[in-house]
Design a protein around this motif. Structure first.
Motif, mmCIF file in Angstrom:
data_model
loop_
_atom_site.group_PDB
_atom_site.id
_atom_site.type_symbol
_atom_site.label_atom_id
_atom_site.label_comp_id
_atom_site.label_asym_id
_atom_site.label_seq_id
_atom_site.Cartn_x
_atom_site.Cartn_y
_atom_site.Cartn_z
ATOM 1 N N ALA A 45 27.345 37.728 100.754
ATOM 2 C CA ALA A 45 26.466 38.114 99.640
ATOM 3 C C ALA A 45 27.268 38.277 98.355
ATOM 4 O O ALA A 45 26.835 37.862 97.264
ATOM 5 C CB ALA A 45 25.750 39.410 99.980
ATOM 6 N N ALA A 46 28.460 38.871 98.476
ATOM 7 C CA ALA A 46 29.314 39.039 97.299
ATOM 8 C C ALA A 46 29.726 37.680 96.746
ATOM 9 O O ALA A 46 29.722 37.463 95.523
ATOM 10 C CB ALA A 46 30.544 39.869 97.664
ATOM 11 N N ALA A 47 30.074 36.749 97.636
ATOM 12 C CA ALA A 47 30.441 35.405 97.187
ATOM 13 C C ALA A 47 29.269 34.734 96.491
ATOM 14 O O ALA A 47 29.447 34.025 95.483
ATOM 15 C CB ALA A 47 30.903 34.570 98.376
ATOM 16 N N ALA A 48 28.052 34.991 97.003
ATOM 17 C CA ALA A 48 26.861 34.408 96.363
ATOM 18 C C ALA A 48 26.662 34.970 94.966
ATOM 19 O O ALA A 48 26.272 34.248 94.044
ATOM 20 C CB ALA A 48 25.640 34.682 97.231
ATOM 21 N N VAL A 49 26.952 36.265 94.785
ATOM 22 C CA VAL A 49 26.836 36.875 93.451
ATOM 23 C C VAL A 49 27.833 36.231 92.491
ATOM 24 O O VAL A 49 27.506 35.897 91.353
ATOM 25 C CB VAL A 49 27.080 38.403 93.537
ATOM 26 C CG1 VAL A 49 27.236 39.005 92.142
ATOM 27 C CG2 VAL A 49 25.943 39.080 94.271
ATOM 28 N N VAL A 50 29.058 36.026 92.984
ATOM 29 C CA VAL A 50 30.089 35.437 92.115
ATOM 30 C C VAL A 50 29.738 33.988 91.774
ATOM 31 O O VAL A 50 29.915 33.543 90.637
ATOM 32 C CB VAL A 50 31.469 35.506 92.792
ATOM 33 C CG1 VAL A 50 32.528 34.824 91.931
ATOM 34 C CG2 VAL A 50 31.858 36.952 93.047
ATOM 35 N N GLU A 51 29.230 33.262 92.754
ATOM 36 C CA GLU A 51 28.967 31.829 92.533
ATOM 37 C C GLU A 51 27.639 31.567 91.833
ATOM 38 O O GLU A 51 27.386 30.428 91.418
ATOM 39 C CB GLU A 51 28.991 31.101 93.876
ATOM 40 C CG GLU A 51 30.385 31.011 94.468
ATOM 41 C CD GLU A 51 30.381 30.502 95.894
ATOM 42 O OE1 GLU A 51 29.311 30.043 96.359
ATOM 43 O OE2 GLU A 51 31.430 30.574 96.544
ATOM 44 N N ALA A 52 26.806 32.587 91.707
ATOM 45 C CA ALA A 52 25.522 32.376 91.046
ATOM 46 C C ALA A 52 25.739 31.970 89.595
ATOM 47 O O ALA A 52 26.657 32.454 88.930
ATOM 48 C CB ALA A 52 24.709 33.671 91.102
ATOM 49 N N ASP A 53 24.919 31.084 89.110
ATOM 50 C CA ASP A 53 24.961 30.627 87.717
ATOM 51 C C ASP A 53 26.214 29.841 87.358
ATOM 52 O O ASP A 53 26.532 29.719 86.178
ATOM 53 C CB ASP A 53 24.826 31.812 86.745
ATOM 54 C CG ASP A 53 23.415 32.353 86.724
ATOM 55 O OD1 ASP A 53 22.510 31.627 87.197
ATOM 56 O OD2 ASP A 53 23.216 33.479 86.263
ATOM 57 N N VAL A 54 26.944 29.333 88.331
ATOM 58 C CA VAL A 54 28.051 28.439 88.001
ATOM 59 C C VAL A 54 27.439 27.088 87.646
ATOM 60 O O VAL A 54 26.746 26.483 88.458
ATOM 61 C CB VAL A 54 29.028 28.290 89.188
ATOM 62 C CG1 VAL A 54 30.110 27.267 88.849
ATOM 63 C CG2 VAL A 54 29.662 29.621 89.513
ATOM 64 N N VAL A 55 27.673 26.657 86.419
ATOM 65 C CA VAL A 55 27.052 25.402 85.982
ATOM 66 C C VAL A 55 27.907 24.221 86.422
ATOM 67 O O VAL A 55 29.112 24.363 86.682
ATOM 68 C CB VAL A 55 26.877 25.380 84.445
ATOM 69 C CG1 VAL A 55 25.908 26.460 84.005
ATOM 70 C CG2 VAL A 55 28.211 25.528 83.755
ATOM 71 N N LEU A 57 29.899 20.580 85.992
ATOM 72 C CA LEU A 57 30.788 20.097 84.924
ATOM 73 C C LEU A 57 30.015 19.260 83.909
ATOM 74 O O LEU A 57 30.315 19.301 82.710
ATOM 75 C CB LEU A 57 31.912 19.261 85.534
ATOM 76 C CG LEU A 57 33.210 20.011 85.853
ATOM 77 C CD1 LEU A 57 34.221 19.073 86.470
ATOM 78 C CD2 LEU A 57 33.795 20.679 84.614
ATOM 79 N N ALA A 60 28.246 21.629 81.701
ATOM 80 C CA ALA A 60 29.247 22.267 80.826
ATOM 81 C C ALA A 60 29.680 21.302 79.730
ATOM 82 O O ALA A 60 29.875 21.705 78.574
ATOM 83 C CB ALA A 60 30.439 22.716 81.652
ATOM 84 N N GLU A 61 29.824 20.030 80.094
ATOM 85 C CA GLU A 61 30.210 19.018 79.109
ATOM 86 C C GLU A 61 29.146 18.916 78.009
ATOM 87 O O GLU A 61 29.459 18.820 76.825
ATOM 88 C CB GLU A 61 30.367 17.665 79.818
ATOM 89 C CG GLU A 61 31.027 16.586 78.995
ATOM 90 C CD GLU A 61 32.488 16.882 78.693
ATOM 91 O OE1 GLU A 61 32.829 16.922 77.511
ATOM 92 O OE2 GLU A 61 33.269 17.096 79.642
ATOM 93 N N GLN A 63 27.024 21.278 77.125
ATOM 94 C CA GLN A 63 26.986 22.517 76.337
ATOM 95 C C GLN A 63 28.124 22.599 75.325
ATOM 96 O O GLN A 63 27.997 23.270 74.305
ATOM 97 C CB GLN A 63 27.056 23.743 77.267
ATOM 98 C CG GLN A 63 25.873 23.888 78.197
ATOM 99 C CD GLN A 63 24.614 24.344 77.473
ATOM 100 O OE1 GLN A 63 24.647 24.673 76.298
ATOM 101 N NE2 GLN A 63 23.493 24.327 78.182
#
Lengths: 159, 171
Positions: A45-55, A57, A60-61, A63
């Motif tokens: 669950a903690a890993a899911a919180v960290v990985e949430a909203d990772v866009v 590449l 990102a390019e 943006q």
């Protein structure tokens, strides 16, 4: 698999780096051990919180497409030293010299026409010996029509 | 070989933005971080032998810049003042709370723990790759990863002790 082995492989399990047989064994252990199951679920669950909203590449390019590269800070121009002083500097120095001269004149006055004996007396008896004063008096008696400067020079010459 | 910051900017800015956005969860802040990171590169001109070293340097500096921004009181105030929710209000509040939890958790980590977490969660690197990049042993990288996740889990658990969060509500 026991708890110790499970915890040794916990990082790989949460990160998805376990191969299929090991993963199956870990899941089998989680079925039987509530403590290990809770631990693994919490970390996932903690890993899911960290990985949430990772866009991605690509996103990102898109943006950052409008961003321009940063420019170096402006270079300070070199200080050019003049070979000759400015006119204003010369005027300033001249003013200081004139001021110093005027201050000295106002403090002491111009003594060219004054009696040298008075000047010498004012300057202090310690600097003029009594003998010099006597010679000056004698010169005055000998040359009554001479100037004060001539009498002073005569007194000094006789010394 | 001197580092060409402009080329590095063009090739790596998206990657830096991705890291920054994953940590900040805010587009404008992430763009500011990209500029700050490449300004630092321009100022310091680090000696980087290859693109992998440049990426490692950028990842480390991005983490530092994000943390520095969080710690700056003015940036914190500005963030609160300029916050305009784009999603529905409830979703935005929940996302903001989650982002704040992540901020607090990431801020509490050591730099190595943060770098391992970033490499693992943002770049999907293997533990071996992370260990090689940071010059540490693979078991050490795994330990950092678990401790970093534990810190995040503790923050989430402290903020909302309901079981659904602990079981991965966001996944």
């Amino acid at each position: 698999m026991n708890c110790r082995t499970f915890r040794e492989q916990l990082a790989d399990l949460v990160a998805g780096e376990l191969d299929s047989p090991q993963r199956a064994a870990a899941h089998e252990h989680m079925q039987t051990c509530e403590q290990c199951r809770e631990l693994a679920r919490g970390l996932e669950a903690a890993a899911a919180v960290v990985e949430a909203d990772v866009v991605s590449l690509e996103e990102a390019e898109r943006q950052t497409a409008a961003l321009t590269p940063p420019k170096p800070h402006g270079v300070r121009p070199a200080i050019v030293r003049r070979r000759y002083p400015r006119l204003s500097t010369i005027v300033r120095y001249a003013a200081v010299i004139l001021l110093a001269f005027a201050s000295g004149y106002s403090a002491r006055g111009w003594r060219a026409d004054e009696d040298v004996s008075e000047a010498l007396a004012v300057d202090g008896a310690s600097r003029v010996s009594g003998e010099l004063v006597d010679r000056y008096t004698k010169a005055t008696e000998q040359f009554p029509n001479s100037s004060a400067l001539s009498r002073s020079l005569l007194a000094l010459a006789q010394r | 070989m001197p580092l060409d910051v402009e080329t590095c900017f063009r090739t790596q800015r998206a990657r830096v933005y991705r890291w920054a956005y994953a940590m900040c969860r805010r587009h404008d802040d992430a763009l500011d971080v990209v500029q700050d990171v490449f300004l630092r590169m321009l100022d310091r001109r680090p000696l980087l032998a290859n693109p992998a070293a440049a990426i490692a340097w950028l990842r480390r500096v991005t983490g530092r810049v994000v943390i520095d921004n969080w710690r700056a009181e003015s940036a914190r105030a500005a963030r609160q003042a300029s916050h305009v929710p784009t999603a529905s209000s409830a979703d935005a509040v929940e996302a903001r709370e989650l982002a704040d939890l992540l901020h607090a958790a990431l801020e509490s980590l050591s730099e190595q723990q943060r770098l391992v977490l970033m490499g693992k969660c943002y770049d999907q690197m293997t533990f071996q790759q992370i260990a090689d990049e940071l010059g540490i042993a693979v078991p050490t990288a795994k330990t950092h990863y678990l401790r970093a996740l534990s810190a995040v889990r503790e923050r989430v658990r402290t903020a909302d002790p309901t079981p659904d969060i602990q079981a991965g509500r966001t996944s």
